[in-house]
Design an enzyme around this catalytic site. Structure first.
Site, PDB file in Angstrom:
ATOM      1  N   ASP A  65       0.793  -1.140   0.168  1.00  0.00           N
ATOM      2  CA  ASP A  65       0.049   0.083  -0.212  1.00  0.00           C
ATOM      3  C   ASP A  65       0.940   1.285   0.015  1.00  0.00           C
ATOM      4  O   ASP A  65       1.758   1.334   0.621  1.00  0.00           O
ATOM      5  CB  ASP A  65      -1.031   0.085   1.007  1.00  0.00           C
ATOM      6  CG  ASP A  65      -1.881  -1.079   1.292  1.00  0.00           C
ATOM      7  OD1 ASP A  65      -2.159  -1.658   0.304  1.00  0.00           O
ATOM      8  OD2 ASP A  65      -2.295  -1.314   2.401  1.00  0.00           O
TER       9      ASP A  65
ATOM     10  N   ASP B 269      -0.452  -3.596  -4.365  1.00  0.00           N
ATOM     11  CA  ASP B 269      -1.825  -3.601  -3.757  1.00  0.00           C
ATOM     12  C   ASP B 269      -2.556  -2.219  -3.715  1.00  0.00           C
ATOM     13  O   ASP B 269      -2.808  -1.633  -4.859  1.00  0.00           O
ATOM     14  CB  ASP B 269      -1.617  -4.028  -2.469  1.00  0.00           C
ATOM     15  CG  ASP B 269      -3.008  -4.468  -1.847  1.00  0.00           C
ATOM     16  OD1 ASP B 269      -3.883  -4.920  -2.735  1.00  0.00           O
ATOM     17  OD2 ASP B 269      -2.950  -4.901  -0.632  1.00  0.00           O
TER      18      ASP B 269
ATOM     19  N   ASP C 281      -5.415   2.707   1.623  1.00  0.00           N
ATOM     20  CA  ASP C 281      -6.410   1.645   2.186  1.00  0.00           C
ATOM     21  C   ASP C 281      -6.464   1.839   3.832  1.00  0.00           C
ATOM     22  O   ASP C 281      -5.769   2.365   4.515  1.00  0.00           O
ATOM     23  CB  ASP C 281      -5.530   0.196   2.036  1.00  0.00           C
ATOM     24  CG  ASP C 281      -5.645  -0.373   0.672  1.00  0.00           C
ATOM     25  OD1 ASP C 281      -6.121   0.256  -0.102  1.00  0.00           O
ATOM     26  OD2 ASP C 281      -5.446  -1.719   0.823  1.00  0.00           O
TER      27      ASP C 281
ATOM     28  N   ARG D 181     -11.949  -0.242  -7.110  1.00  0.00           N
ATOM     29  CA  ARG D 181     -11.819   0.286  -5.750  1.00  0.00           C
ATOM     30  C   ARG D 181     -11.336   1.717  -5.719  1.00  0.00           C
ATOM     31  O   ARG D 181     -10.187   2.223  -5.212  1.00  0.00           O
ATOM     32  CB  ARG D 181     -10.663  -0.432  -4.949  1.00  0.00           C
ATOM     33  CG  ARG D 181     -10.959  -1.937  -4.835  1.00  0.00           C
ATOM     34  CD  ARG D 181      -9.814  -2.798  -3.967  1.00  0.00           C
ATOM     35  NE  ARG D 181     -10.185  -3.943  -3.942  1.00  0.00           N
ATOM     36  CZ  ARG D 181      -9.525  -5.012  -2.820  1.00  0.00           C
ATOM     37  NH1 ARG D 181      -8.479  -4.508  -2.304  1.00  0.00           N
ATOM     38  NH2 ARG D 181      -9.925  -6.182  -3.167  1.00  0.00           N
TER      39      ARG D 181
END
Length: 519
Positions: A161, A190, A194, A243
């Protein structure tokens, strides 16, 4: 769960590189400390001021950043860390001290508070090194680039992340950053942004997220629903598979963002989440809003958005796109003030303001960029710590029959020794508690029942523990009422089979002794 196709991100890198070159060609302005003040949900819960009022130090290595944290008098002593240069694995080591908890493979902001990290001078680049925020509060990250952080391959950092938050994080403002990867999960990356395991009151503003399989998530699984109160505004999402964000439970306010080339899906509201989506511009994208890759529904209130060459999938068992008309299926009340740019000018205003090294420019709410004066960061205006109730709760209990007696009940995970049925047994000596500080408890009937008020009675000794709540129509997910203390709650008479009381925050372990319902 179906995974996005990472090759589409890589196929778009050449196109995105052209946009990056345009940004580089613009004048680069120095930042001499954090400028402007927090916006959105980061202004709530006491506000986000970062290291305002503390010592200012300069750092050009990751080790120096960690040393600045460790040299403070305490883990909560305010500090502003001005960063210039490239921060990478080669110049980042673990530093020990009583006021820090650092690591060698990431910039670790763990078990600390009152910190600002701001890029200055010719810029700050975190190259293949992620920023990790854990068990911390009141953090500002501004005017930095974080790129190519990997979870596999070499080197690895922060679980892949760019910026990751987890475990009881409160009040974070990330502003004027550039977060980018060079592919999807198969290439070792990734998420770019997040949040998981109890992260609340966060704002991401004036930032660029690009060239990644995953923009970011709020909640790591369908059961991780204690995150929320997150604002996304004036950001550019470019060449992202999915996302933007993925939202599991909680509330997100998503406005004035520019979305270009969302390859698989965009805003994915699922698992009971609610998103207010307004005045955004979506271009050359697919399935920009809906519930995807799950059968657990999420909800949205959409208005003022522009769809420019957007395509939609057909509904299925795990696909519920909002398009093509994007009608709302819930309502979301926003507790803070904000200014909306018209959706038609969003691409241009975001192009002029978003990202690191853009002079920290902001919109004035009339599609015009302005440069804020350097200030001590702080909340825009004093704000309540929780959303205000839709209507003041009555002080006396409603009359008539308690319709919960003889009904059914269910909810989210319950604490050991408690039962859903304890809230409808007429006994104030028994109660239900969620497994954590937030959760849902519902009353349900076999046929539609009309109700216009409920009475949430907390167990003896726990009155006032529940600090923020919502009442939901369990059939549709619509919000019937919201507020900041338990008690008698009234709303427009509604016919439903299930009503849910959702605890969004609490000062101590919530204990609901009775969930009474009245016509």
């Amino acid at each position: 769960m179906r995974r996005p196709v990472a090759r589409r991100v890589q196929a778009g890198l050449a196109t995105a590189a052209v946009g990056a070159a345009i940004c580089v060609a613009l004048p680069v302005h120095q930042a001499s400390a954090a400028a402007g003040s927090a916006s959105g949900y980061a202004t709530q819960n006491g506000g986000t001021t970062g290291g305002a009022g503390g010592q200012t130090v300069r750092a050009s290595t990751g080790t120096a950043i960690h040393a600045a944290l460790c040299n403070r008098a305490s883990s909560s002593t305010p500090i502003v860390i001005e960063v210039q240069g490239t921060i990478n694995h080669g110049n980042t080591t673990k530093v020990s001290g009583n006021s820090c908890n650092t690591a060698a493979d990431k910039i670790e902001l763990k078990e600390i508070s009152n910190v600002t990290i701001v890029g200055v001078g010719s810029g700050a680049v975190f190259d293949q090194l992620g920023i990790h925020i854990r068990d911390s509060r009141n953090i500002i990250i501004q005017n930095v680039t974080v790129r190519n952080v990997k979870k596999s391959g070499s080197p690895i950092s922060n679980g892949g992340d760019a910026i990751g938050m987890e475990s009881s994080v409160r009040n974070v403002w990330v502003d004027h950053t550039t977060l980018e990867a060079s592919g999807g999960e198969s290439a070792g990356y990734d998420g770019l942004f997040d949040m998981k395991d109890d992260v609340q009151y966060v704002t991401l503003s004036y930032s660029i997220l690009r060239n990644s399989g995953r923009g970011g998530l709020i909640g790591s699984s369908e059961s991780d629903r204690g995150n929320g109160f997150v604002t996304f505004h004036h950001n550019l999402y470019q060449n992202i598979d999915s996302r933007t964000p993925l939202l599991r439970g909680g509330i997100a306010h998503i406005y004035n963002n520019s979305y270009v080339q969302l390859n698989e899906s965009g805003i994915n509201s699922r698992a009971g989440a609610r998103a207010k989506v307004e005045n955004n511009y979506f271009k050359n994208s697919r399935d920009v809003l809906g519930t995807f890759y799950t059968s657990e529904a999420g909800y949205w209130q959409a208005s003022g958005n522009i769809l420019d060459n957007v395509t939609w999938s057909s509904p299925g068992s795990e696909t519920n796109p909002a398009g093509p008309g994007m009608p709302s299926n819930t309502s979301v009340s926003i507790p803070y003030s904000y200014r909306l740019d018209g959706a038609s000018c969003v691409p241009d205003i975001v192009r002029q303001t978003a990202g690191a090294n853009m002079g920290l420019k902001e919109s004035n709410g009339s599609c015009t960029p302005t440069t804020p004066n350097p200030t001590t960061p702080g909340p825009t205006t004093p704000a309540p710590t929780t959303p205000a109730p839709t209507t003041p709760p009555p002080t006396s209990a409603p009359g008539g029959t308690n319709l919960s007696i003889g009904a059914g009940s269910d909810g989210s995970s319950k604490a050991s020794g408690t039962s859903y049925g304890d809230v409808r047994d007429g006994n104030l000596g028994t109660y239900w508690s969620p497994a954590g500080s937030t959760g849902d408890i519902s009353i349900k009937w076999g046929s539609a029942t009309s109700i216009s008020s409920i009475n949430i009675r907390e167990a003896s000794g726990s009155a006032g523990s529940i600090t923020s709540w919502q009442v939901l129509n369990g059939d549709t997910g619509a919000v019937l009422a919201s507020g900041s203390r338990a008690g008698v709650i009234t709303f427009a008479r509604t016919s439903l089979k299930k009503v849910t009381f959702r605890i969004n925050s609490s000062a101590a372990t919530p204990k609901v002794a009775e969930f009474e319902t009245y016509a």
